[in-house]
Design an enzyme around this catalytic site. Sequence first.
Site, PDB file in Angstrom:
ATOM      1  N   HIS A  52      32.115  59.229  48.732  1.00 34.70           N
ATOM      2  CA  HIS A  52      30.998  58.324  49.045  1.00 34.70           C
ATOM      3  C   HIS A  52      30.488  59.286  50.274  1.00 34.70           C
ATOM      4  O   HIS A  52      29.176  59.265  50.518  1.00 34.70           O
ATOM      5  CB  HIS A  52      31.466  57.046  49.405  1.00 34.70           C
ATOM      6  CG  HIS A  52      31.941  56.113  48.503  1.00 34.70           C
ATOM      7  ND1 HIS A  52      33.052  55.445  48.682  1.00 34.70           N
ATOM      8  CD2 HIS A  52      31.184  55.777  47.412  1.00 34.70           C
ATOM      9  CE1 HIS A  52      33.034  54.600  47.307  1.00 34.70           C
ATOM     10  NE2 HIS A  52      31.983  54.569  46.825  1.00 34.70           N
TER      11      HIS A  52
ATOM     12  N   LYS B  63      34.850  39.660  42.794  1.00 30.68           N
ATOM     13  CA  LYS B  63      35.357  41.032  42.396  1.00 30.68           C
ATOM     14  C   LYS B  63      36.712  41.093  42.865  1.00 30.68           C
ATOM     15  O   LYS B  63      37.354  42.104  42.489  1.00 30.68           O
ATOM     16  CB  LYS B  63      34.271  42.294  43.074  1.00 30.68           C
ATOM     17  CG  LYS B  63      33.317  42.270  42.107  1.00 30.68           C
ATOM     18  CD  LYS B  63      33.332  43.423  40.848  1.00 30.68           C
ATOM     19  CE  LYS B  63      33.507  44.769  41.647  1.00 30.68           C
ATOM     20  NZ  LYS B  63      33.322  45.868  40.329  1.00 30.68           N
TER      21      LYS B  63
ATOM     22  N   ARG C  82      29.264  60.864  39.175  1.00 26.57           N
ATOM     23  CA  ARG C  82      30.431  61.605  38.839  1.00 26.57           C
ATOM     24  C   ARG C  82      30.480  62.199  37.497  1.00 26.57           C
ATOM     25  O   ARG C  82      29.469  62.504  36.966  1.00 26.57           O
ATOM     26  CB  ARG C  82      31.737  60.687  39.348  1.00 26.57           C
ATOM     27  CG  ARG C  82      31.901  60.462  40.876  1.00 26.57           C
ATOM     28  CD  ARG C  82      32.839  59.405  40.922  1.00 26.57           C
ATOM     29  NE  ARG C  82      32.491  58.340  40.143  1.00 26.57           N
ATOM     30  CZ  ARG C  82      33.219  57.264  40.044  1.00 26.57           C
ATOM     31  NH1 ARG C  82      34.325  56.847  40.903  1.00 26.57           N
ATOM     32  NH2 ARG C  82      32.581  56.089  39.404  1.00 26.57           N
TER      33      ARG C  82
HETATM   34  O1  PNS Z   1      30.430  50.335  43.984  1.00 25.45           O
HETATM   35  P1  PNS Z   1      29.488  49.867  42.791  1.00 25.45           P
HETATM   36  O2  PNS Z   1      30.389  48.958  41.618  1.00 25.45           O
HETATM   37  O3  PNS Z   1      29.299  51.045  41.666  1.00 25.45           O
HETATM   38  O4  PNS Z   1      28.190  48.948  42.920  1.00 25.45           O
HETATM   39  C1  PNS Z   1      27.651  48.360  42.045  1.00 25.45           C
HETATM   40  C2  PNS Z   1      26.232  47.824  42.734  1.00 25.45           C
HETATM   41  C3  PNS Z   1      26.678  46.665  43.953  1.00 25.45           C
HETATM   42  C4  PNS Z   1      25.354  48.629  43.414  1.00 25.45           C
HETATM   43  C5  PNS Z   1      25.815  46.780  41.698  1.00 25.45           C
HETATM   44  O5  PNS Z   1      26.594  45.731  41.114  1.00 25.45           O
HETATM   45  C6  PNS Z   1      24.411  46.083  42.469  1.00 25.45           C
HETATM   46  O6  PNS Z   1      23.660  46.431  42.741  1.00 25.45           O
HETATM   47  N1  PNS Z   1      24.547  44.453  42.471  1.00 25.45           N
HETATM   48  C7  PNS Z   1      23.813  43.612  42.953  1.00 25.45           C
HETATM   49  C8  PNS Z   1      22.846  42.723  41.902  1.00 25.45           C
HETATM   50  C9  PNS Z   1      21.861  43.215  41.104  1.00 25.45           C
HETATM   51  O7  PNS Z   1      20.998  43.570  41.599  1.00 25.45           O
HETATM   52  N2  PNS Z   1      21.869  43.552  40.029  1.00 25.45           N
HETATM   53  C10 PNS Z   1      21.000  43.782  38.965  1.00 25.45           C
HETATM   54  C11 PNS Z   1      21.034  45.481  38.829  1.00 25.45           C
HETATM   55  S1  PNS Z   1      22.229  46.001  37.883  1.00 25.45           S
END
Ligand code: PNS
Length: 165
Positions: free
Chosen positions: A19, A43, A92
């Site tokens: 990150h 989660k 990745r």
């Molecule tokens: O660390 P991660 O699991 O890769 O993060 C995922 C994240 C937080 C970026 C994703 O789950 C997210 O944006 N969630 C917010 C809800 C949302 O907007 N969902 C619609 C798009 S999938």
Amino acid sequence: MSQNTAIYPGFFDPITNGHLSIVSRARHIFDNVIIAILNNPKKNPLFTVDERIEMINESLKSVPNIEVDTFDGLLVDYAVKKKSKVVLRGLRALSDFEYEFQMALMNRKLNHDVQSIFLMTDYKWFYTSSTIIKEAASFGGDVAGLVPKVVNDKLKEKFGHLKKT
Ligand code: PNS
């Protein structure tokens, strides 16, 4: 914040060197980077949001123009609130691709003005993730070099592997 702000969203449970590599490279492209932690207790995170914020702040204390924040609900709505049009994600190995593609397309459907931009993770961290790092650390595995020192110390503390002096 100016137009040239990227939102870098995720769970960051915990932040890894992968990150950090994305953030430091993004800083050459964007004026500001907002690390946005999704606040989703469902989660079952290892670290509380406050702990995650603290570790990110400590890891990036010498890096300017970084904001650490949390968000709930839709990412694109959060981007609009922060006046940003860019969602930044790290890529990745191939396994990330399908999930990232789905998310990017859903985000575009939800808001056409918000663009997803991907930076490829440095090869050193191509096969690591917060999840696999937590798994190794939970059994006392040495994850130094994969996470910042503050995270390594916190993992040892969480899993009770602190060396007695
Ligand atoms: O660390 P991660 O699991 O890769 O993060 C995922 C994240 C937080 C970026 C994703 O789950 C997210 O944006 N969630 C917010 C809800 C949302 O907007 N969902 C619609 C798009 S999938």
